[in-house]
Design an enzyme around this catalytic site. Structure first.
Site, PDB file in Angstrom:
ATOM      1  N   TYR A   1     -11.362 -43.968  11.101  1.00 39.93           N
ATOM      2  CA  TYR A   1     -12.234 -42.700  11.641  1.00 39.93           C
ATOM      3  C   TYR A   1     -11.370 -42.394  13.161  1.00 39.93           C
ATOM      4  O   TYR A   1     -11.012 -41.376  13.300  1.00 39.93           O
ATOM      5  CB  TYR A   1     -13.575 -43.048  11.805  1.00 39.93           C
ATOM      6  CG  TYR A   1     -14.405 -41.731  12.285  1.00 39.93           C
ATOM      7  CD1 TYR A   1     -14.467 -40.547  11.645  1.00 39.93           C
ATOM      8  CD2 TYR A   1     -15.015 -41.931  13.533  1.00 39.93           C
ATOM      9  CE1 TYR A   1     -15.273 -39.581  12.362  1.00 39.93           C
ATOM     10  CE2 TYR A   1     -16.047 -40.924  14.084  1.00 39.93           C
ATOM     11  CZ  TYR A   1     -16.010 -39.463  13.414  1.00 39.93           C
ATOM     12  OH  TYR A   1     -16.647 -38.713  13.826  1.00 39.93           O
TER      13      TYR A   1
ATOM     14  N   GLY B   1     -21.415 -33.353   2.511  1.00 34.07           N
ATOM     15  CA  GLY B   1     -22.316 -32.321   2.974  1.00 34.07           C
ATOM     16  C   GLY B   1     -23.117 -31.808   1.811  1.00 34.07           C
ATOM     17  O   GLY B   1     -23.288 -32.448   0.550  1.00 34.07           O
TER      18      GLY B   1
ATOM     19  N   LYS C   1      -9.224 -39.365  14.294  1.00 28.33           N
ATOM     20  CA  LYS C   1      -9.437 -38.427  15.506  1.00 28.33           C
ATOM     21  C   LYS C   1      -8.577 -38.484  16.565  1.00 28.33           C
ATOM     22  O   LYS C   1      -8.380 -37.734  16.922  1.00 28.33           O
ATOM     23  CB  LYS C   1     -10.978 -38.628  15.712  1.00 28.33           C
ATOM     24  CG  LYS C   1     -12.072 -38.438  14.586  1.00 28.33           C
ATOM     25  CD  LYS C   1     -12.353 -37.054  14.635  1.00 28.33           C
ATOM     26  CE  LYS C   1     -13.297 -36.782  13.618  1.00 28.33           C
ATOM     27  NZ  LYS C   1     -13.582 -35.394  13.477  1.00 28.33           N
TER      28      LYS C   1
ATOM     29  N   ASN D   1      -3.365 -28.677   8.136  1.00 27.18           N
ATOM     30  CA  ASN D   1      -3.504 -27.470   7.422  1.00 27.18           C
ATOM     31  C   ASN D   1      -4.539 -26.182   8.118  1.00 27.18           C
ATOM     32  O   ASN D   1      -3.870 -25.068   8.118  1.00 27.18           O
ATOM     33  CB  ASN D   1      -4.486 -27.572   6.231  1.00 27.18           C
ATOM     34  CG  ASN D   1      -3.534 -28.399   5.347  1.00 27.18           C
ATOM     35  OD1 ASN D   1      -2.058 -28.425   4.987  1.00 27.18           O
ATOM     36  ND2 ASN D   1      -4.322 -29.278   4.281  1.00 27.18           N
TER      37      ASN D   1
ATOM     38  N   SER E   1     -15.517 -33.722   8.125  1.00 29.21           N
ATOM     39  CA  SER E   1     -15.081 -35.341   8.350  1.00 29.21           C
ATOM     40  C   SER E   1     -16.401 -36.248   8.034  1.00 29.21           C
ATOM     41  O   SER E   1     -17.531 -35.818   8.412  1.00 29.21           O
ATOM     42  CB  SER E   1     -14.756 -35.706   9.574  1.00 29.21           C
ATOM     43  OG  SER E   1     -14.367 -37.000   9.648  1.00 29.21           O
TER      44      SER E   1
ATOM     45  N   GLY F   1     -22.430 -29.603   6.309  1.00 23.36           N
ATOM     46  CA  GLY F   1     -22.896 -31.158   6.987  1.00 23.36           C
ATOM     47  C   GLY F   1     -24.005 -30.798   8.022  1.00 23.36           C
ATOM     48  O   GLY F   1     -24.250 -29.539   8.206  1.00 23.36           O
TER      49      GLY F   1
END
Ligand code: UDP
Length: 329
Positions: free
Chosen positions: A148, A39, A152, A102, A78, A13
């Site tokens: 989003y 990306g 976050k 993860n 993201s 990205g």
């Protein structure tokens, strides 16, 4: 001496690719991970031939396996433009929550230090300006940006919990609007939108009356701030951004001047929950990291405009940038 090993997610990205460049420059071994939804491998293509660079095509929302030792993890995967997370809301929620979990697990397992890319969006439509780290924000969880913003916010909470409960070394950078080469021309963000429109000979679309403000940071400044924060010993969130605030209306005028376009500004509806003002308070970054932005908007915009001009003509076509419908939600 053996090279330090760093995992960078979202490596293909805009920000991830610049971070890859920086860590390669510092002679790290870089493991670049990306699922390539938003990306683009072109951003890191120039690194593939290096022996201290490897690429892993993987979605971090699923279990992440990386062989060998890891010193640092930078979680920058993201979608990050309002258009992207409107199109892929569930992946946006998953990469911020499941993906972060993860990677925190991986960091714990490898005893690696992890930095997460948080955002000024945790402040929502802020009622204080500029925004200091202590401000808790004004976020609509069920609005279009909620996927989003809340991912976050959850990401920060999860990271802090691993820090306090497991003693993991963590860092949280709250990134304000950033621009520079390798932004996607059609990602919907204001700067590529305006420059793309100017290059195609279209009018510039200002949303609302253009009185909303943003503060734009050049990518090299941002990367420097992130690098310093990672190597610091400070686990609380730190704003990194450029406090030079401007209205979107003025910004459109600057782009008109920069590009020399003869097109004009046209006004469109303001998106739902579009923040009215945004400007980082960077007192902490100044004091803790001895960091502040060095590249002013005139300089940064010039470099960025040159980059967009250098792209092949087909990049300019205002097409839907990607068909997301085939991706697992
Ligand atoms: N914006 C605009 N015209 C565009 C794209 C965006 O006026 O073609 C506005 C948008 O409404 C917002 C600001 O520019 O107020 C910055 O938008 P962007 O999507 O870049 O990022 P945001 O800071 O809102 O996440």
């Amino acid at each position: 001496m053996e090279r330090k090993r760093v995992l960078i997610t979202g490596a293909a990205g805009f920000l991830g690719s610049h971070l890859c460049d920086r860590f390669i420059k510092e002679d790290y071994h870089v493991i670049a991970m990306d699922n390539l939804i938003t990306g683009d491998l072109q951003n890191i293509e120039h690194l593939f031939a290096l022996e201290n660079f490897e690429f892993s095509h993987h979605d971090v929302s699923k279990f992440v396996y990386v062989p060998g030792k890891l010193d640092y993890i930078l979680h920058f995967a993201s979608p990050a433009s309002p258009i992207d997370y409107l199109k892929i809301p569930i992946q946006t929620l998953k990469v911020g929550s499941l993906g972060t979990h993860n990677l925190l697990g991986l960091a714990k397992n490898k005893k690696a230090r992890m930095i997460i890319a948080s955002t000024s969006e945790v402040y929502g439509d802020p009622s204080v300006n500029p925004q200091p780290e202590e401000y808790w924000g004004n976020v609509n969880p069920v609005g279009p940006r909620g996927v989003y913003d809340e991912a976050k916010r959850f990401q920060e909470a999860m990271t802090m919990a691993y820090h306090t409960f497991h003693g993991l070394e963590t860092r949280i950078v709250r990134i304000f609007n950033t621009y520079g080469p390798r932004m996607r021309l059609n990602d919907g963000r204001v700067l590529p939108a305006f420059i793309g429109q100017a290059l195609r000979g279209e009018d510039l679309t200002v949303f609302g009356d253009g009185s909303q403000t943003r503060s734009f940071c050049y990518v090299d400044d941002l990367v420097e701030g992130i690098y310093r924060l990672l190597l610091s010993d400070y686990a609380q969130p730190v704003n990194i951004g450029n406090p030079d605030e401007i209205t979107i209306g003025q910004f459109a005028e600057e782009i008109i001047k920069l590009t020399g376009t003869t097109q004009k500004v046209i006004y469109k509806d303001l998106p739902v929950d579009d923040p009215k003002q945004r400007r980082p308070d960077i007192t902490k970054a100044r004091a803790l990291l001895n960091w502040e932005p060095k590249i002013n908007r005139a300089e940064g915009l010039k470099i960025t405009y040159e980059y967009f001009k250098s792209l092949p003509a087909e990049a300019l076509i205002n097409k839907e940038h990607k068909d997301f419908t085939t991706y697992n939600r």
